[in-house]
Enzyme design. Sequence first.
Site, PDB file in Angstrom:
ATOM      1  N   HIS A   5       5.781  -0.528  -2.863  1.00 13.60           N
ATOM      2  CA  HIS A   5       5.333   0.182  -4.062  1.00 13.60           C
ATOM      3  C   HIS A   5       5.351   1.701  -3.913  1.00 13.60           C
ATOM      4  O   HIS A   5       4.685   2.410  -4.649  1.00 13.60           O
ATOM      5  CB  HIS A   5       3.934  -0.312  -4.473  1.00 13.60           C
ATOM      6  CG  HIS A   5       3.938  -1.738  -4.929  1.00 13.60           C
ATOM      7  ND1 HIS A   5       2.826  -2.546  -4.927  1.00 13.60           N
ATOM      8  CD2 HIS A   5       4.947  -2.512  -5.404  1.00 13.60           C
ATOM      9  CE1 HIS A   5       3.149  -3.747  -5.381  1.00 13.60           C
ATOM     10  NE2 HIS A   5       4.428  -3.757  -5.663  1.00 13.60           N
ATOM     11  N   ASN A   8       0.829  -1.208   0.000  1.00 12.73           N
ATOM     12  CA  ASN A   8       0.000   0.000   0.000  1.00 12.73           C
ATOM     13  C   ASN A   8       0.864   1.258   0.000  1.00 12.73           C
ATOM     14  O   ASN A   8       1.923   1.296   0.609  1.00 12.73           O
ATOM     15  CB  ASN A   8      -0.914   0.007   1.222  1.00 12.73           C
ATOM     16  CG  ASN A   8      -1.873  -1.170   1.199  1.00 12.73           C
ATOM     17  OD1 ASN A   8      -2.032  -1.805   0.151  1.00 12.73           O
ATOM     18  ND2 ASN A   8      -2.477  -1.470   2.315  1.00 12.73           N
ATOM     19  N   VAL A   9       0.352   2.278  -0.659  1.00 11.75           N
ATOM     20  CA  VAL A   9       1.090   3.541  -0.725  1.00 11.75           C
ATOM     21  C   VAL A   9       0.558   4.553   0.293  1.00 11.75           C
ATOM     22  O   VAL A   9       1.091   5.640   0.429  1.00 11.75           O
ATOM     23  CB  VAL A   9       1.083   4.126  -2.166  1.00 11.75           C
ATOM     24  CG1 VAL A   9       1.831   3.208  -3.106  1.00 11.75           C
ATOM     25  CG2 VAL A   9      -0.330   4.389  -2.663  1.00 11.75           C
ATOM     26  N   SER A  19      -4.574  -9.712  -3.441  1.00  9.88           N
ATOM     27  CA  SER A  19      -5.008 -10.721  -4.411  1.00  9.88           C
ATOM     28  C   SER A  19      -3.832 -11.590  -4.857  1.00  9.88           C
ATOM     29  O   SER A  19      -4.023 -12.571  -5.568  1.00  9.88           O
ATOM     30  CB  SER A  19      -5.654 -10.035  -5.611  1.00  9.88           C
ATOM     31  OG  SER A  19      -4.754  -9.083  -6.147  1.00  9.88           O
TER      32      SER A  19
HETATM   33  N1  APR Z   1     -10.129  -7.000   4.381  1.00  8.36           N
HETATM   34  C1  APR Z   1      -9.213  -7.850   3.840  1.00  8.36           C
HETATM   35  N2  APR Z   1      -9.111  -8.072   2.517  1.00  8.36           N
HETATM   36  C2  APR Z   1      -9.962  -7.426   1.705  1.00  8.36           C
HETATM   37  C3  APR Z   1     -10.933  -6.519   2.184  1.00  8.36           C
HETATM   38  C4  APR Z   1     -11.007  -6.325   3.599  1.00  8.36           C
HETATM   39  N3  APR Z   1     -11.894  -5.500   4.136  1.00  8.36           N
HETATM   40  N4  APR Z   1     -11.621  -6.027   1.119  1.00  8.36           N
HETATM   41  C5  APR Z   1     -11.091  -6.582   0.018  1.00  8.36           C
HETATM   42  N5  APR Z   1     -10.096  -7.431   0.364  1.00  8.36           N
HETATM   43  C6  APR Z   1      -9.229  -8.233  -0.491  1.00  8.36           C
HETATM   44  C7  APR Z   1      -9.809  -8.633  -1.822  1.00  8.36           C
HETATM   45  O1  APR Z   1     -10.559  -9.843  -1.684  1.00  8.36           O
HETATM   46  C8  APR Z   1      -8.549  -8.837  -2.674  1.00  8.36           C
HETATM   47  O2  APR Z   1      -8.055 -10.162  -2.575  1.00  8.36           O
HETATM   48  O3  APR Z   1      -8.100  -7.426  -0.808  1.00  8.36           O
HETATM   49  C9  APR Z   1      -7.534  -7.891  -2.027  1.00  8.36           C
HETATM   50  C10 APR Z   1      -7.201  -6.672  -2.830  1.00  8.36           C
HETATM   51  O4  APR Z   1      -6.527  -7.072  -3.988  1.00  8.36           O
HETATM   52  P1  APR Z   1      -5.955  -6.000  -5.027  1.00  8.36           P
HETATM   53  O5  APR Z   1      -7.019  -4.964  -5.237  1.00  8.36           O
HETATM   54  O6  APR Z   1      -5.455  -6.735  -6.187  1.00  8.36           O
HETATM   55  O7  APR Z   1      -4.782  -5.291  -4.220  1.00  8.36           O
HETATM   56  P2  APR Z   1      -3.273  -5.716  -4.024  1.00  8.36           P
HETATM   57  O8  APR Z   1      -3.124  -7.194  -3.965  1.00  8.36           O
HETATM   58  O9  APR Z   1      -2.757  -4.897  -2.883  1.00  8.36           O
HETATM   59  O10 APR Z   1      -2.627  -5.174  -5.366  1.00  8.36           O
HETATM   60  C11 APR Z   1      -1.258  -5.254  -5.531  1.00  8.36           C
HETATM   61  O11 APR Z   1      -1.276  -3.951  -7.527  1.00  8.36           O
HETATM   62  O12 APR Z   1      -2.428  -2.143  -8.410  1.00  8.36           O
HETATM   63  C12 APR Z   1      -1.204  -2.589  -7.944  1.00  8.36           C
HETATM   64  O13 APR Z   1       0.648  -1.494  -7.002  1.00  8.36           O
HETATM   65  C13 APR Z   1      -0.719  -1.784  -6.790  1.00  8.36           C
HETATM   66  O14 APR Z   1       0.087  -2.434  -4.628  1.00  8.36           O
HETATM   67  C14 APR Z   1      -0.884  -2.725  -5.618  1.00  8.36           C
HETATM   68  C15 APR Z   1      -0.693  -4.078  -6.266  1.00  8.36           C
END
Ligand code: APR
Length: 230
Positions: A104, A87-88, A172
């Site tokens: 990131h 997270n940023v 994810s």
């Molecule tokens: N608590 C826990 N998990 C949650 C919640 C919650 N309240 N709400 C959603 N999620 C989960 C979703 O099910 C999903 O698996 O958080 C995850 C978010 O996934 P992404 O949106 O893909 O985020 P992330 O994995 O951090 O993305 C990675 O991608 O866009 C780039 O650089 C950016 O750091 C980011 C990277």
Amino acid sequence: MRKIVVFTGAGMSAESGIKTFRDSDGLWENHPVEEVATPQAWVRNPKLVLDFYNARRKQMHEVEPNKGHYALVDLEKYFDVEIVTQNVDNLHERAGSSRVLHLHGELSKVRSTRNPNLIYTTENWEIKLGDLAEDGAQLRPHIVWFGEQVPQFETAIKITQTADIMIVVGTSLVVYPAASLIEYVPFNAPVMLIDPKAEPQSRRKIEIIRGTAAEKLPELVKKLISNENT
Ligand code: APR
């Protein structure tokens, strides 16, 4: 003290009101990522990119850490805790966590477009075209865009290799190299994943905890602390 490494993604901050990336339509706050979060976007339309991150920075100042962020602070009384986050935002720091590595980049920092080592912390939410670093180059967000190197990844690997326990929250696990971090957890260290949509991982044995960060992290932290004290 035993070492806990916590690896967090966008889901960690969802209950603070910051949207995740991949939940809905593939758009990030109404933009395709190529339009706002790549080096090509910066060359094509720097104003759009600055405006996009200005909006993210403004929002960050308006939201608060959630119960999940605070639970990780409590964990520090009983464990040696290090957080590696994708997270940023600065919500881990604002909750009070003492060791946070941002893989990131950070919204609260900006840097010279010419010299990546000229980095500044900004209290301001807005950067404009014409705002310059000391070397006279335009300031840009201190963010790792898609297609850019992840300079902190080696450090993140070293931290992960020291884990006695690994907790993964709200990611994810699709963006590399970050997603491969769990492969560096020592073989005998338990790994737990908190995510409402968590899928079993083929890469290694993981305890899946389906639920949200604000709901499940305080429960897990309580359990870990009570096991440590018995
Ligand atoms: N608590 C826990 N998990 C949650 C919640 C919650 N309240 N709400 C959603 N999620 C989960 C979703 O099910 C999903 O698996 O958080 C995850 C978010 O996934 P992404 O949106 O893909 O985020 P992330 O994995 O951090 O993305 C990675 O991608 O866009 C780039 O650089 C950016 O750091 C980011 C990277």
